[in-house]
Structure formats: C-alpha cells, structure tokens
Design a protein around this motif. Structure first.
Motif, PDB file in Angstrom:
ATOM      1  N   LEU A 195      33.911 110.862 -72.586  1.00  0.00           N
ATOM      2  CA  LEU A 195      33.950 110.354 -73.712  1.00  0.00           C
ATOM      3  C   LEU A 195      33.064 111.435 -74.637  1.00  0.00           C
ATOM      4  N   GLY A 196      32.727 112.732 -74.100  1.00  0.00           N
ATOM      5  CA  GLY A 196      31.763 113.499 -74.791  1.00  0.00           C
ATOM      6  C   GLY A 196      30.513 113.506 -74.217  1.00  0.00           C
ATOM      7  N   GLY A 197      30.068 112.516 -73.546  1.00  0.00           N
ATOM      8  CA  GLY A 197      28.807 112.568 -72.580  1.00  0.00           C
ATOM      9  C   GLY A 197      27.494 112.351 -73.801  1.00  0.00           C
ATOM     10  N   THR A 198      26.412 112.360 -72.785  1.00  0.00           N
ATOM     11  CA  THR A 198      24.986 112.355 -73.436  1.00  0.00           C
ATOM     12  C   THR A 198      24.447 113.714 -73.151  1.00  0.00           C
ATOM     13  N   ARG A 199      23.978 114.532 -74.076  1.00  0.00           N
ATOM     14  CA  ARG A 199      23.657 115.792 -73.922  1.00  0.00           C
ATOM     15  C   ARG A 199      22.044 115.739 -74.107  1.00  0.00           C
ATOM     16  N   ILE A 200      21.472 116.417 -73.071  1.00  0.00           N
ATOM     17  CA  ILE A 200      20.030 116.531 -73.075  1.00  0.00           C
ATOM     18  C   ILE A 200      19.767 118.061 -72.784  1.00  0.00           C
ATOM     19  N   MET A 201      18.976 118.876 -73.987  1.00  0.00           N
ATOM     20  CA  MET A 201      19.129 120.133 -73.939  1.00  0.00           C
ATOM     21  C   MET A 201      17.447 120.597 -73.916  1.00  0.00           C
ATOM     22  N   ALA A 202      17.130 121.803 -73.586  1.00  0.00           N
ATOM     23  CA  ALA A 202      15.840 122.379 -73.549  1.00  0.00           C
ATOM     24  C   ALA A 202      15.837 123.021 -74.855  1.00  0.00           C
ATOM     25  N   SER A 203      14.590 122.648 -75.848  1.00  0.00           N
ATOM     26  CA  SER A 203      14.450 123.341 -76.869  1.00  0.00           C
ATOM     27  C   SER A 203      14.168 124.831 -76.746  1.00  0.00           C
ATOM     28  N   GLU A 204      14.211 125.831 -77.738  1.00  0.00           N
ATOM     29  CA  GLU A 204      13.879 126.922 -77.754  1.00  0.00           C
ATOM     30  C   GLU A 204      12.261 127.255 -77.647  1.00  0.00           C
ATOM     31  N   THR A 205      11.520 126.263 -77.666  1.00  0.00           N
ATOM     32  CA  THR A 205      10.164 126.267 -77.592  1.00  0.00           C
ATOM     33  C   THR A 205       9.802 125.515 -76.228  1.00  0.00           C
ATOM     34  N   PHE A 206      10.689 125.278 -75.499  1.00  0.00           N
ATOM     35  CA  PHE A 206      10.396 124.291 -74.269  1.00  0.00           C
ATOM     36  C   PHE A 206       9.135 124.972 -73.557  1.00  0.00           C
ATOM     37  N   GLU A 207       8.363 123.863 -73.133  1.00  0.00           N
ATOM     38  CA  GLU A 207       7.018 124.352 -72.216  1.00  0.00           C
ATOM     39  C   GLU A 207       7.134 123.403 -71.038  1.00  0.00           C
ATOM     40  N   GLY A 208       7.080 124.052 -69.907  1.00  0.00           N
ATOM     41  CA  GLY A 208       7.191 123.373 -68.515  1.00  0.00           C
ATOM     42  C   GLY A 208       8.120 123.987 -67.601  1.00  0.00           C
ATOM     43  N   ASP A 209       8.267 123.389 -66.342  1.00  0.00           N
ATOM     44  CA  ASP A 209       9.105 124.074 -65.429  1.00  0.00           C
ATOM     45  C   ASP A 209      10.386 123.256 -65.393  1.00  0.00           C
ATOM     46  N   ALA A 210      10.553 121.942 -65.638  1.00  0.00           N
ATOM     47  CA  ALA A 210      11.653 121.321 -65.281  1.00  0.00           C
ATOM     48  C   ALA A 210      11.815 120.512 -66.565  1.00  0.00           C
ATOM     49  N   LEU A 211      13.257 120.432 -66.668  1.00  0.00           N
ATOM     50  CA  LEU A 211      13.767 119.606 -67.938  1.00  0.00           C
ATOM     51  C   LEU A 211      13.458 117.957 -67.664  1.00  0.00           C
ATOM     52  N   GLN A 231      25.229 110.393 -65.649  1.00  0.00           N
ATOM     53  CA  GLN A 231      26.295 110.436 -66.850  1.00  0.00           C
ATOM     54  C   GLN A 231      25.689 110.991 -68.058  1.00  0.00           C
ATOM     55  N   PHE A 232      25.306 112.326 -67.839  1.00  0.00           N
ATOM     56  CA  PHE A 232      24.774 113.187 -69.004  1.00  0.00           C
ATOM     57  C   PHE A 232      24.862 114.484 -68.580  1.00  0.00           C
ATOM     58  N   GLN A 233      24.664 115.276 -69.607  1.00  0.00           N
ATOM     59  CA  GLN A 233      24.793 116.836 -69.357  1.00  0.00           C
ATOM     60  C   GLN A 233      23.136 117.280 -69.628  1.00  0.00           C
ATOM     61  N   LEU A 234      22.748 118.201 -68.838  1.00  0.00           N
ATOM     62  CA  LEU A 234      21.629 119.020 -68.783  1.00  0.00           C
ATOM     63  C   LEU A 234      21.807 120.474 -69.173  1.00  0.00           C
ATOM     64  N   VAL A 235      21.111 121.027 -70.167  1.00  0.00           N
ATOM     65  CA  VAL A 235      21.422 122.120 -70.633  1.00  0.00           C
ATOM     66  C   VAL A 235      20.085 122.894 -71.236  1.00  0.00           C
ATOM     67  N   ASN A 236      20.091 124.346 -70.547  1.00  0.00           N
ATOM     68  CA  ASN A 236      18.888 125.186 -70.849  1.00  0.00           C
ATOM     69  C   ASN A 236      19.422 125.736 -72.002  1.00  0.00           C
ATOM     70  N   ASN A 237      18.197 126.372 -72.647  1.00  0.00           N
ATOM     71  CA  ASN A 237      18.362 127.047 -73.895  1.00  0.00           C
ATOM     72  C   ASN A 237      18.627 128.547 -73.495  1.00  0.00           C
ATOM     73  N   SER A 238      18.936 129.494 -74.365  1.00  0.00           N
ATOM     74  CA  SER A 238      19.393 130.660 -74.146  1.00  0.00           C
ATOM     75  C   SER A 238      18.533 131.764 -73.500  1.00  0.00           C
ATOM     76  N   ALA A 239      17.085 131.381 -73.558  1.00  0.00           N
ATOM     77  CA  ALA A 239      16.188 132.180 -72.866  1.00  0.00           C
ATOM     78  C   ALA A 239      15.963 131.437 -71.532  1.00  0.00           C
ATOM     79  N   TYR A 240      16.509 130.439 -71.019  1.00  0.00           N
ATOM     80  CA  TYR A 240      16.475 129.818 -69.661  1.00  0.00           C
ATOM     81  C   TYR A 240      14.897 129.472 -69.375  1.00  0.00           C
ATOM     82  N   SER A 241      14.525 128.863 -70.627  1.00  0.00           N
ATOM     83  CA  SER A 241      12.875 128.298 -70.257  1.00  0.00           C
ATOM     84  C   SER A 241      12.656 127.202 -69.372  1.00  0.00           C
ATOM     85  N   ALA A 242      13.545 126.411 -69.213  1.00  0.00           N
ATOM     86  CA  ALA A 242      13.408 125.562 -68.234  1.00  0.00           C
ATOM     87  C   ALA A 242      13.883 126.058 -66.867  1.00  0.00           C
TER      88      ALA A 242
END
Length: 635
Positions: A195-211, A231-242
């Motif tokens: 149905l489109g899912g739940t999306r969890i994304m690391a921000s471009e300013t993410f701080e830490g090791d794991a999402l 039942q969700f998506q986990l997505v890194n940012n373009s810099a792969y900060s997580a």
C-alpha cells in the motif's frame, strides 16, 4: 459543546475498530457520559485532570492542559484529544497514564513540553510532533515500554504494546533504540508495503551509526524478550551517513535470550552500507526482506559477534530474502578491497561464535563475494545451512575487476574452527569473465583436527555456473562431500575440483555435461600429493574436461575410478577409470600391461629410461604418463 461531544463520539467509533483490544462499546456504556474537561474548572491544570480522572467518565480534551507536577491519571478513563488540545508537561515532570487509561487522537501533536509522557500502550509518534521525528518515535516507544512494565490490574490482558507507525513518512536525525524486554513484547510495525508502506529515512544531517538499534537489556532476567518488527522501508541518505540501517545487539555482548523465535519481516532496505548488522542475539526469524544499494562495499547481512567473551549470534531462519548490494557503478563495488557481499559471517575474537543459521530461498544479485564465512583468533562458526531455492549471481561482464566467489569459508589462527557447512540444491552463478577465485573455497591455515580448522562440509546437488577460475577448492579440509552439477564453462587451464594441503576424507560426484567449448576444464579433479582418502563415485564429465584424470600422485587412498568417460589414450573402457595414483617422484614404475590399465604417474623425459619406462611425447619437466595396457604414454 455539542460539536465537541459529537467529535468525541466520532473518535470513539473510529477507535473501536482500530483499538479493539483497548476499547469495547460495553466499556463506553459503563462510563455513562462523555464530558468536556471544562466541566472540571475554567483552567485545565493538574487539579482539573485529577478530578476528571476520578469522575469515571470519557473526557474530551479540547484545550492545552498544563501539567506542572508528576501526575498519574489512573482508572479506566478514556481521554479524547481534539486537534488543538493536548498536554504540556513541565521540565523533569512526568504525566503517567495508568490502570487502563487510554488516549484517543488523530495523527497530530497532543504532547508538548520537555517532560515525559508514560504509560500509553500503543501510541502514535505524531502525538509528540514533527520537529524531531526520531525523538517522537523514541518517546512513543518509551511510553509503551513503561506501560508494559507497569501494567495495572485493570489493564486488559490482550493489550498490545509498541509503536503505531501507521503509513507515515519519518525522517530521523539520530538513532532510535528499540529495547524489548521480558514483560515488554514490542510491536514496532508500519503498514503493508503493498500500500506504499511506511518510510523511515536518515536525514542529510544524520548523526550516529545505525538508523534503528534493536538491543537486549543488560539485566539477564529481562532478556527473554519478544518482538515483531517490520512493514516499513529503511532508507539511507545520499551520503550514506547511517552505517547500518538495522543494527541488532549491543557492544557489551548482551544477547537476547528468548524462548521462541521473534520476527523481523517485510522491510525494504535502500542505499545501505550494512542493511542488517547483527552483533549478538538468538532466535530471530527474518522473512520477506528486500535489500538494494548503490554504496561501495555494501553488505546485505553482516554478522559479527562483538569482542565480549561469550558473544553469540545464531539460531535464526531467513526466508525469501532478496539482496542486490551494488547496482550502481559495478567497478566501484569490487575494487581496492571494497568487495560487496550478500552475506558476511565473521567471528574474530576468542570465545565468540556463530551457529545455527538457516537460509531458505535467498536470492542475491551483483555481489563480488556472495557468502563469506571467516573465523579467526580462536572463534567458532558452525551449523550453517544454505538451502533449496537459494540463488546467487556474481557480477556480470559489464563490471570492473571482481572476485565473484559464491561461498568462501576460511579459518585462520590457532583454535579457529568452521564446521558443518551445508549447501544444498542451490544455483550458483559466479562472475564471468573476471572471476579471480574458485566459486566455492574452503580453506584453513592448518590441517583440520577435532574442533579446529575447517571440517564437515556438504555440497548436495549444487548447480555451478560460470566458474571461470575453478569450481571447488578445498585446502586443509577434513570431511567434505561434493555433489555438483556444472552448467557452464571454466577457462582453459582450470580445474573443476581442486584438493590441496592436508585435505582428507573426500567424496565427489560430478555431473559436467553442459560446458561450452572452448571454455572447458583441463581437469575434473586435482588432488595434491598430501591429500588422502578421496573417493570419486561414478561421474559424468563428457564435453567439459580435456582430461578426466587427476594430475597428482602421492595421495594415500585416492580413488578416481568414478571419472568417466576416459580419453582414448587411457585405454579401453574396461579400464574402469584412472584407479591408481603412483607418485610424482617414484623409484620405479610398475610394469605397464593389461592389468595396469588406467594407472597414471608423473615422470620426466630425463628419468624415464632409468625407471624402465618408455614415454613418448611430452618434453615438459614433468609429464603425466598413463598406462594404456602396453606402454606408458605421455599426456
């Protein structure tokens, strides 16, 4: 007032369907009335809230109520919070909903202030606002955990505890820590991906090791945790900060110790370095997980117990996993040591280990190393099953230099052990044409012995394709069964099965009928001098091998009679295969007659006369000589 009451009734009707475990229409009837908080005073404060809770009614919150002190709202009271209403909790104070108290509200903010809100069994993160969504999700988790660990006598036994992610879109600037415990059965789920899912994304300013961190509590009595995460998506940012999108286990070696399998399921991982990093814990079922990345050196599953003594990962099942660790610039994913991997199982500290992993229908694409298993410094890895329905494809021809191995298992250092590795009925397509290693490699520093080295390897019905640098290499392995179908070609000069070092106790069955000339093997089986106890059962190597013989000699108890057919130089078909290996340096050769059909040896042109053998052809320093029933003939 009438409009507020009607809105509250509508909320109740929606809540009855969405929260059936928390609310029944009989409960509403028992409470007899729906009342606005304004009935308990012109100002909504601690006193008004306490009086409303004691009234035994359903309360509509249509304004912001100030909580200035620690306040517990007990009893089976339902709080209906309208948009614009809510609770503002003072610094270092806590608002606690207890004994079955329930909050019903839409996906909008109802809690504010620096204080804590506790005791809500299954809250929505949106209730804490969108300014810091990681903090909102963490607050919802912590509130549910408090509710579970302080369950009142009035709380329904079938109450669910966890976080209601819904079909939301969340951006995290920091790690969210999930910590189920013995009396906190965590449910952390979104909506169906279809149905489109739940999306969890690391921000471009993410701080830490794991999402997201999924960690066991330090207290041993609380480690009998249970959880349902998915039942969700986990997505890194373009810099792969997580670095990792989902990390399981703590640095201190604390492990989950449940009595039944817990579930991680229906998750899509995107743009990861590690999709799943597992550091300790046991009894987890992974199901229906997709992984796709454009990051160099990406791993779909990275299992590496922490350095703490006794740190352990295992007793897990993986179903319907789909891994593409690198689909960007392929060359960047396999050069300079930046090997992508589908599965990386590594134990590198004494007293740590991995055991009991079962992979069912794992499908992996575009990986420089598909499955790498490495034990070192006295660690142990055992009981690994890669089972029916699994498929691994190495890089295609468009990539840069690649390794292309399907399974590589290596034990290095004193006391390290890899044992009981089972590979059954899988399809394995190595990289071609730039594959630089055997499709399957099993190797140890030293000869295998009880509890050390590499031992007990089983390959059953494995379909091997495009193994341009060799099919199977066993070095210092004790106890290996190789039952393989070769569906494509090896490069000139390569060997289908190569046995090296102190490898012993080997059984081999080959079906090699599908190679395409000129890319055929020089040999079906090569057994080095020190190899012992090898048995080749009847095998078909037609069209895939230039010489079905072995080019080794000094092995003890080596029987290659199952290799078939023979070339014309090997003698008539009744020779029954190349049955005896004589030695690369022998004092003399036995008489070559009809009784010695199929015997082979290494000889040199210079020494042939001394040994009483006539060798025609050859000319190299060493020449493989085969008894054709009358004479020794060079090959």
């Amino acid at each position: 007032m009438k409009r507020a009451l009607l809105a509250g009734a509508a909320i109740i009707a929606g809540a009855a369907a969405a929260h059936a475990t928390d609310l029944r229409f009989e409960d509403l009837g028992a409470q007899r009335a729906i009342t606005s908080i304004s009935a308990f005073g012109a100002t909504c404060d601690d006193a008004a809230l306490a009086a409303a809770a004691a009234a035994g009614r359903t309360i509509v919150i249509d304004r912001v109520c100030a909580v200035s002190n620690d306040l517990a709202l007990s009893g089976m009271t339902m709080w209906l919070v309208e948009r614009g209403g809510g609770f503002r909790v003072a610094n270092r104070k806590a608002l606690t909903f207890a004994d079955g108290a329930t909050v019903v509200a839409g996906p909008y903010q109802i809690f504010s202030g620096p204080g804590a809100v506790r005791g809500l069994a299954f809250p929505k993160p949106e209730w804490w606002g969108d300014a810091d969504q990681a903090a909102s999700v963490q607050a919802a988790h912590d509130s549910a955990k408090f509710a579970a660990l302080h369950r009142g006598v009035l709380t329904p036994r079938n109450t669910k505890y966890g976080v209601d992610l819904g079909c939301g879109f969340y951006t995290f600037a920091r790690t969210v820590a999930l910590s189920p415990a013995t009396w906190f059965p965590l449910q952390f789920t979104g909506c169906a991906a279809a149905l489109g899912g739940t999306r969890i994304m690391a921000s471009e300013t993410f701080e830490g090791d794991a999402l997201i961190d999924l960690v066991a509590p330090s207290s041993a009595s609380e480690q009998n945790a249970s959880f349902d995460v998915g039942q969700f998506q986990l997505v890194n940012n373009s810099a792969y900060s997580a670095t990792s999108l989902l990390r399981i286990g703590k640095d201190d070696g604390t492990s989950f110790n449940p009595t039944q399998q817990n579930r991680i399921h229906d998750i899509d991982f995107e743009n990861f370095v590690n999709a799943i990093e597992w550091r300790n814990g046991r009894l987890i079922e992974f199901r229906r997980i997709g992984m796709f990345s454009t990051a160099p050196r990406a791993y779909c599953l990275n299992i590496n117990p922490t350095s703490s003594a006794g740190s352990f990962v295992g007793d897990a099942d993986f179903y319907q996993m789909n891994c593409t660790p690198c689909r960007g610039t392929l060359a960047s994913c396999s050069t300079g040591g930046n090997f992508t991997r589908n599965i990386w199982i590594k134990a590198d500290h004494a007293g740590t280990g991995v055991a009991g992993l079962r992979f069912h229908a794992w499908v992996g694409y575009y990986s420089a190393k598909n499955v790498e298993i490495a034990a070192s410094n006295g660690a142990a890895i055992s009981d690994i099953w890669i089972e029916t329905g699994s498929q691994f494809d190495g890089h295609g021809e468009e990539g840069g230099p690649v390794n292309g191995g399907i399974v590589e298992a290596t034990a290095t250092g004193a006391g390290s052990v890899i044992q009981n590795i089972n590979i059954g009925n899988i399809y394995a397509r190595a990289s071609s044409p730039k594959h630089i290693g055997s499709a399957f490699t099993f190797s140890a520093d030293d000869a295998a012995a009880a509890g050390v080295g590499v031992n007990s390897i089983s390959m059953e019905g494995t379909w091997i394709a495009n193994d341009s640098a060799g099919g199977v290499l066993a070095h210092n392995v004790r106890g290996i069964k190789i039952d393989a179908i070769f569906a494509s070609s090896g490069f000139v000069g390569q060997t289908a099965v190569r046995l090296e070092g102190s490898t012993s106790d080997v059984t081999i069955h080959l079906d090699m009928q599908y190679c395409v000339a000129p890319y055929v093997y020089d040999y079906a089986v090569v057994a080095q001098d020190s190899v012992g106890n090898v048995k080749v059962s009847p095998s078909a190597v037609s069209g895939c091998v230039r010489s079905p013989s072995s080019n080794s000699s000094r092995g003890t108890g080596v029987d290659l009679s199952g290799l078939w057919p023979h070339s014309s130089a090997d003698g008539p078909s009744e020779a029954k295969g190349l049955a005896t290996l004589l030695g690369s340096t022998v004092g003399s050769l036995p008489r070559c007659n009809s009784g010695a059909l199929g015997q082979i040896a290494y000889v040199t042109d210079a020494s042939a006369a001394i040994w009483g053998a006539k060798v025609s052809g050859g000319g190299a320093t060493k020449t493989l000589a085969i008894c054709n029933g009358t004479n020794w003939v060079a090959r």
